[in-house]
Design an enzyme around this catalytic site. Structure first.
Site: not given
Ligand code: SAM
Length: 283
Positions: A139, A158-160
């Site tokens: 996390d 670079d998060s969701t």
């Molecule tokens: N470019 C993308 C968008 O804006 O739609 C984001 C791409 S990247 C795949 C987003 C990543 O954030 C995902 O792989 C997800 O697992 C990760 N993520 C979400 N919450 C998180 C957290 N609390 N800690 C680490 N990673 C996280």
């Protein structure tokens, strides 16, 4: 026109973005989210998480380059970079194009995103074996909380979207932890959604939270992203103790690596602020 089952559609605020598909290549439910991969007719492969487009072969270069290069050229000497999220590894690949970067740690909560990306988007993962890359699956909120104070030059978030596991990545308490982990000339950048759709609901609250966490300056960069809602996206840079500026402009002018979207003129132009956005953020 009514769409049949040969289309993928992401619906958002009573709008839809659709791509004609040849088929679904992959689907799995992880402990964190549902990952899907489609083969589209016009945008190449498409990765979707919880129904939202993450990336396509055709336009991911814009997002990944804008998440990495403006913030790295805005920092005087970025050596130690932390990427939170970014599991598809496209941002990591761009970060590692900078020779001055000595370590790039990527912390994504969901290892499956990276494994799926390695399988279906190998070009994004081509720097994963770089000795400077450190891929961790944890996390991001806990990782930053435990980071050594003052140890990181640049944090790339670079998060969701701010729902589910990513919700806390948009909070004041997370930004406070980021600020503590950054060196005094440290910078943070976060994907900050669409100005057309999310200025009131996400971008303005993000600026407020960054200010509440004592970041001194913020700069929101604009860029096109055809496959994201509204086709217009942003990344927001925040400086711990300084003004966000184009520190390494000369280096960017003589770009020492290949890009397809980013260049120094793009970095100068991307902060240009449309009137509605200026009024909502700064009036
Ligand atoms: N470019 C993308 C968008 O804006 O739609 C984001 C791409 S990247 C795949 C987003 C990543 O954030 C995902 O792989 C997800 O697992 C990760 N993520 C979400 N919450 C998180 C957290 N609390 N800690 C680490 N990673 C996280």
């Amino acid at each position: 026109m009514t769409l049949d089952e040969n289309w993928f559609s992401e619906t958002h605020q009573d709008m839809a973005f659709s791509l004609r598909i040849r088929g679904k290549l992959h689907e799995e439910q992880t402990p964190f989210q549902k990952i899907e991969v489609y083969d589209t007719v016009s945008f190449g492969k498409l990765m979707v998480i919880d129904g939202c487009v993450m990336l396509t072969d055709r336009d991911n270069f814009i997002y990944h380059e804008m998440m990495a290069h403006p913030v790295l050229f805005a920092h005087p000497n970025p050596k130690n970079v932390l990427i939170i999220g970014g599991g598809d590894c496209g941002t990591l690949r761009e970060v590692l194009k900078h020779d001055c970067v000595q370590r790039a740690t990527q912390v994504d909560i969901d290892e499956r995103v990276t494994r799926v990306s390695e399988q279906f988007f190998p070009q994004l993962c081509e720097s994963n074996d770089d000795p400077r890359a450190d891929l961790r699956f944890d996390d991001g909120i806990a990782h930053v909380k435990n980071a050594e104070p003052g140890s990181i030059d640049v944090i790339v978030i670079d998060s969701t979207d701010p729902v589910g596991p990513a919700e806390g990545l948009f909070s004041t308490s997370f930004y406070k932890d980021c600020r503590r982990a950054l060196a005094s000339d440290g910078l943070l950048v976060q994907q900050s959604e669409s100005p057309l759709l999310h200025t009131d609901s996400i971008i303005r609250p993000m600026h407020d939270s960054l200010r509440a966490a004592d970041f001194l300056d913020m700069l929101t960069l604009h860029f096109p992203q055809a496959s994201y809602p509204s086709g217009w996206w942003t990344a927001t840079i925040a400086a711990k103790d300084a003004t966000v500026c184009f520190h390494r402009e000369e280096a960017a002018e003589e770009l020492p690596f290949h890009t397809d979207y980013y260049n120094a003129a793009i970095q100068r132009a991307a902060p240009a602020t449309p009137e509605f956005f200026r009024r909502k953020l700064f009036a």
